[in-house]
Scaffold this motif. Structure first.
Motif, short mmCIF file in Angstrom:
data_model
loop_
_atom_site.label_atom_id
_atom_site.label_comp_id
_atom_site.label_asym_id
_atom_site.label_seq_id
_atom_site.Cartn_x
_atom_site.Cartn_y
_atom_site.Cartn_z
N VAL A 14 2.07 -1.27 4.18
CA VAL A 14 1.05 -1.39 3.14
C VAL A 14 0.86 -2.85 2.74
O VAL A 14 -0.27 -3.32 2.56
N VAL A 15 1.97 -3.58 2.63
CA VAL A 15 1.90 -5.01 2.29
C VAL A 15 1.14 -5.78 3.37
O VAL A 15 0.30 -6.63 3.08
N GLN A 73 -2.70 -4.31 3.24
CA GLN A 73 -3.46 -4.35 1.98
C GLN A 73 -3.08 -5.51 1.07
O GLN A 73 -3.72 -5.75 0.05
N LEU A 75 -0.52 -5.82 -0.93
CA LEU A 75 0.05 -5.43 -2.22
C LEU A 75 1.51 -5.88 -2.33
O LEU A 75 2.14 -6.23 -1.34
N ASP A 76 2.02 -5.88 -3.55
CA ASP A 76 3.42 -6.25 -3.79
C ASP A 76 4.33 -5.12 -3.31
O ASP A 76 4.12 -3.95 -3.64
N LYS A 77 5.37 -5.47 -2.53
CA LYS A 77 6.26 -4.46 -1.95
C LYS A 77 6.99 -3.66 -3.02
O LYS A 77 7.10 -2.43 -2.93
N SER A 121 6.06 -3.00 -6.04
CA SER A 121 5.13 -2.10 -6.72
C SER A 121 4.84 -0.86 -5.87
O SER A 121 4.73 0.25 -6.40
N VAL A 122 4.73 -1.06 -4.56
CA VAL A 122 4.46 0.07 -3.65
C VAL A 122 5.63 1.05 -3.66
O VAL A 122 5.45 2.27 -3.75
#
Length: 441
Positions: A275-276, A279, A281-283, A285-286
């Motif tokens: 996902v990081v 996308q 995103l912060d790992k 947070s995922v």
């Protein structure tokens, strides 16, 4: 002498939605459920605080040492508990142990408020609280109700425990986030809540109708049924094949489930990295979002099973049949993990496994002690639910280290190992069920 009730009260008719009730049982089952609720609220308050304290003061390595320390301390606490069991009444035993944990919680509150670093010792204390107080509550419940009543009413009492687990963690989050109570202040609140159970214990036991009570009088046990061995609960377990089998089952259950959590965590980490990468995103947070959703579905599914299925499962296939459900789920689930290692399937398997564990299996482990004597209920059960439960943590950690570093096992191969362990677990469950049916005859 009061005449026994012949009609269900309004409360008993409501509880009948979840299990079959007899007239006069409503007050006692609600008091025991309230007691379980409060104990679990306290535990999850303390448990939520302990993670913050130890990880602020130390790293994850020290946390693992604290877990091992719990098992070592229990080797000494179990015989001491046996001495107390043999020298006092059962109701007084519950009171003394509860007061011990109340006083120590207040001591930790005072020390932490004064700025003393208590993270390591507090972590160990909460771990022992979580197994000993809860084990003692269910020993007291098994000693209060007879076998048939316990089979009907334990699922309802466990609903109270399930709600307590949900409320305890959320209460801590809400009160600390709002600034109304500091994390350290939650310790004092927990001690005050736990103190109320001292009154509820005696009220709940006295309110059980005569026909629903255990055949054991509250303060009686013949001398020859008590362990005089200096090992206390360890001796009680080792000289009883039924208890030895239950201890082995607890170790396997913990081993399989904890390895399953590690398998899930590995897939979650890889999922988060993807996902990081795609996308941005912060790992962290995922991962947090995944586990937030995961635990929500585990708790919701577990509560639904507890409320609407457990009592009915006992009526359909009995306690011995219910004992087979989780190992069968584990055999099928880890079979899927080993041969179809897809993240979405692993997530569903662990949601269902944990939900069944927290509901059907948790209630059934308590019900197994209904037909046993007081020494088995108090010394034996406390030993199994404290030392042998923590010993399962040590076995799992050692097996995982050896498998990973000596044999180079992959995560999929660990799933295969869990499949084999689950088959052994299933065999143990069959043997325990056979013993249980013999005891209740």
């Amino acid at each position: 002498m009061t005449e026994p009730k012949t009609r269900l009260s309004i409360v008993e008719r409501f509880v009948s939605m979840f299990t079959k009730m007899r007239p006069g049982e409503g007050r006692s089952v609600l008091l025991f459920a309230l007691n379980a609720f409060l104990i679990l609220v306290c535990y999850y308050i303390l448990k939520t605080i302990r993670e913050a304290l130890i990880l602020v003061e130390f790293d994850a390595e020290v946390r693992s040492y604290a877990t091992a320390t719990q098992a070592l301390l229990l080797m000494f606490l179990v015989p001491l508990y046996g001495v107390l069991f043999r020298s006092t009444s059962k109701l007084q035993l519950v009171r003394w142990v509860t007061v011990f944990f109340i006083v120590n919680t207040i001591i930790f509150y005072i020390a932490a408020s004064a700025g003393v670093q208590v993270g390591f010792f507090y972590f160990v204390f909460v771990g022992i609280y979580g197994v000993m107080v809860i084990a003692q509550f269910w020993a007291f419940a098994a000693d209060s109700f007879n076998v048939k009543s316990g089979q009907r009413l334990f699922p309802v009492i466990m609903i109270g425990a399930s709600l307590g687990a949900l409320v305890g963690g959320d209460l801590t989050k809400q009160l600390t986030a709002s600034g109304l109570v500091s994390p350290v202040g939650m310790m004092l609140l927990s001690a005050l809540i736990l103190a109320t159970t001292l009154v509820i214990n005696s009220l709940g036991r006295r309110s059980i109708p005569e026909e629903s009570r255990s055949v054991y009088a509250p303060e009686s046990e013949s001398k020859d049924t008590k362990s005089e061995h200096f090992l206390g609960g360890f001796a009680v377990v080792m000289r009883d094949r039924y208890l030895v089998l239950i201890a082995a089952l607890v170790i396997l259950l913990n081993w399989v489930n904890t390895t399953g959590e590690t398998i899930l965590a590995d897939f979650v980490a890889r999922y988060a990295e993807n996902v990081v990468a795609t996308q941005g995103l912060d790992k962290g947070s995922v991962i947090a979002a995944f586990y937030g959703s995961f635990y929500f579905w585990v708790n919701l599914t577990g509560f639904a099973i507890q409320a609407f299925l457990v009592a009915r499962i006992y009526r359909w296939i009995g306690v011995s049949g219910a004992l087979l459900i989780l190992p069968i789920v584990a055999v099928l689930g880890y079979g899927f993990m080993a041969f179809v290692p897809i993240f979405s399937i692993i997530r569903l398997v662990k949601i269902f496994e944990n939900s069944v564990d927290y509901s059907v299996m948790n209630t059934t482990r308590q019900a197994l002690f209904l037909p046993t004597g007081q020494a088995a209920k108090y010394e034996g059960k406390t030993t199994i639910d404290t030392f042998f439960w923590r010993f399962g943590d040590l076995v799992q950690a050692g097996a995982f280290y050896i498998g990973l570093n000596w044999f180079g096992l992959t995560i999929t191969q660990f799933a295969m190992l869990n499949l084999v362990l689950a088959l052994v677990w299933l065999g143990l469950a069959v043997a325990i069920g056979r013993h249980y049916r013999h005891l209740v005859k």
